[in-house]
Design a protein around this motif. Structure first.
Motif, PDB file in Angstrom:
ATOM      1  N   SER A 144      67.624-119.012  18.120  1.00 51.88           N
ATOM      2  CA  SER A 144      68.555-117.892  18.011  1.00 51.88           C
ATOM      3  C   SER A 144      68.021-116.846  17.045  1.00 51.88           C
ATOM      4  O   SER A 144      67.045-117.076  16.323  1.00 51.88           O
ATOM      5  CB  SER A 144      69.920-118.380  17.531  1.00 51.88           C
ATOM      6  N   ASN A 163      71.942-112.392  21.206  1.00 52.97           N
ATOM      7  CA  ASN A 163      73.086-113.229  20.807  1.00 52.97           C
ATOM      8  C   ASN A 163      73.757-113.928  21.985  1.00 52.97           C
ATOM      9  O   ASN A 163      74.914-114.333  21.893  1.00 52.97           O
ATOM     10  CB  ASN A 163      74.129-112.404  20.037  1.00 52.97           C
ATOM     11  N   ARG A 164      73.034-114.068  23.097  1.00 52.63           N
ATOM     12  CA  ARG A 164      73.565-114.804  24.242  1.00 52.63           C
ATOM     13  C   ARG A 164      72.630-115.953  24.586  1.00 52.63           C
ATOM     14  O   ARG A 164      71.408-115.841  24.454  1.00 52.63           O
ATOM     15  CB  ARG A 164      73.733-113.887  25.458  1.00 52.63           C
ATOM     16  N   TRP A 223      75.998-119.527  31.225  1.00 50.58           N
ATOM     17  CA  TRP A 223      75.983-118.817  29.943  1.00 50.58           C
ATOM     18  C   TRP A 223      76.898-119.539  28.955  1.00 50.58           C
ATOM     19  O   TRP A 223      77.876-120.175  29.335  1.00 50.58           O
ATOM     20  CB  TRP A 223      76.428-117.358  30.105  1.00 50.58           C
ATOM     21  N   ASP A 229      79.666-119.853  26.250  1.00 54.02           N
ATOM     22  CA  ASP A 229      80.884-119.206  25.775  1.00 54.02           C
ATOM     23  C   ASP A 229      81.147-119.701  24.349  1.00 54.02           C
ATOM     24  O   ASP A 229      81.559-120.842  24.142  1.00 54.02           O
ATOM     25  CB  ASP A 229      82.052-119.564  26.692  1.00 54.02           C
ATOM     26  N   GLU A 230      80.888-118.838  23.365  1.00 56.54           N
ATOM     27  CA  GLU A 230      81.013-119.240  21.966  1.00 56.54           C
ATOM     28  C   GLU A 230      82.442-119.624  21.603  1.00 56.54           C
ATOM     29  O   GLU A 230      82.669-120.524  20.788  1.00 56.54           O
ATOM     30  CB  GLU A 230      80.519-118.115  21.056  1.00 56.54           C
ATOM     31  N   GLY A 259      70.909-108.972  26.197  1.00 58.64           N
ATOM     32  CA  GLY A 259      71.679-110.125  26.655  1.00 58.64           C
ATOM     33  C   GLY A 259      71.567-110.418  28.129  1.00 58.64           C
ATOM     34  O   GLY A 259      72.255-111.309  28.629  1.00 58.64           O
TER      35      GLY A 259
END
Length: 370
Positions: free
Chosen positions: A25, A63-64, A76, A78-79, A101
């Motif tokens: 990250s 940030n993805r 993807w 999902d935070e 992203g």
């Protein structure tokens, strides 16, 4: 097996965990896929399982976080749910993520695709691997082993002539600078990236291996010892204890009664010990340890007083241990990577420091020092 490259030491440091795929990250935290196709992320303390996909590939950008399953579907992260959700059925087998992203991928026919819209659009090029940098630069490795960079303005690919001709994997760092792995497993760096590395060893030391319950391999290593230069220590033959911090710093504690007025710290630059700090005077110190914050904790065998170094200076806070001082064993102190502090008194009773109560409490087992 994982390794974290350290610019200061010019080598890879061991990092706990067993992964088959890895992505990093923007904050420097690793994510990865283990041998069971489970996704794990590192939260700065330990590995955490992330559910929602049986993954074969993973990538991070802007940030993805995206992952590919065995059928080539893209998911993807999902935070808010700490879960992977379906994104697009691309039949992909390699993936990278741009700074905006949007995922780039290689499909099962070897074609490069860009999923910044639906459906994903094909970018004319057949490739083996793909990498996208934080600046948006896109690189691919062809089946021939050649490295190419995509020109977003002209919509074409340019061969990087000075790159190794047998590349198999590519990853891209800041300023569009790629790293490669060739067919022999050799790693090639186009440049090195400055970053804050002081906590590398601390994070690795306190991380539990949870990415895989069974190791992927075992190895044996022969260790060669070299004699350290202790010429600066007046009483080098009377050293009571040695301690190593989570950052690799090595300290020794001499016998204060025969002239040892300092603790000593090993200096990597000179390969010698140097004076570190003044020893606590009028004490009978026999054991010490280094906390994760770099401060020393020492124990006086006469009265079981523990001295806590403050701000790595010459000031100390004292703690009393309500243990036996007349036993047959030398007292000892040890500190874990998570900061847990334990003391053994002269009769083998174990005590643990309670940070909330700010005192040592009996732990309930009897030990002996070896």
């Amino acid at each position: 097996s994982l390794g974290l490259y350290n610019n200061t030491e010019h080598k890879f440091l061991d990092f706990p965990g067993s992964l088959q795929r890895i992505a990093i990250s923007a904050k420097g935290s690793p994510w990865g896929i283990n041998s069971k196709h489970q996704v794990y992320r590192h939260d700065g303390q330990n590995w955490r399982r992330v559910r929602g996909v049986v993954a074969t590939e993973i990538a991070i950008g802007g940030n993805r976080v995206f992952a590919i399953d065995e059928s080539g579907k893209i998911y993807w992260y999902d935070e808010n749910k700490d879960y992977f959700s379906f994104f697009y059925a691309a039949r992909a087998y390699k993936i990278a993520v741009s700074s905006d992203g949007s995922p780039w991928a290689i499909d099962q026919r070897g074609r490069v695709i860009h999923c910044n819209q639906t459906p994903c659009k094909i970018i004319p090029k057949n490739a083996l691997d793909i990498g996208v940098g934080p600046d948006g630069s896109v690189f691919v490795v062809e089946h021939s082993g050649d490295l190419y960079r995509y020109n977003t303005r002209n919509k074409n690919w340019k061969k990087i002539d000075r790159a190794p001709s047998n590349a198999r994997k590519v990853a891209v760092g800041p300023r569009g600078r790629p790293w490669l792995i060739d067919s022999l497993g050799h790693i090639y760096a186009s440049t090195f990236f400055k970053r804050k590395e002081t906590r590398d060893r601390q994070i690795a030391a306190r991380t539990r291996v949870t990415t895989s319950k069974t190791p992927t391999f075992t190895f044996k290593k022969s260790i060669t010892f070299e004699q350290a230069d202790t010429s600066v220590i007046p009483t080098a033959t009377d050293l009571y204890d040695i301690a190593i911090g989570t950052d690799g710093s090595v300290y020794v504690l001499p016998d204060i009664t025969v002239g040892g007025n300092f603790y000593y710290l090993f200096d990597d630059a000179t390969d010698k010990f140097k004076q570190y700090k003044h020893i606590v005077q009028n004490t009978n110190l026999r054991s010490f340890a280094v906390a994760p914050d770099g401060n020393l904790w020492l124990i006086d065998e006469t009265n079981l007083t523990v001295y806590q170094q403050l701000r790595q200076g010459n000031n100390y806070k004292t703690h009393r241990v309500s243990g036996v001082t007349t036993g047959t064993e030398d007292p000892d102190i040890a500190i874990g990577a998570d900061g847990s502090i334990f003391v053994v008194d002269t009769d083998g009773h174990l005590f643990k420091y309670d940070a909330g109560a700010r005192k040592f409490k009996r732990f309930g087992v009897t030990c002996f020092v070896i």
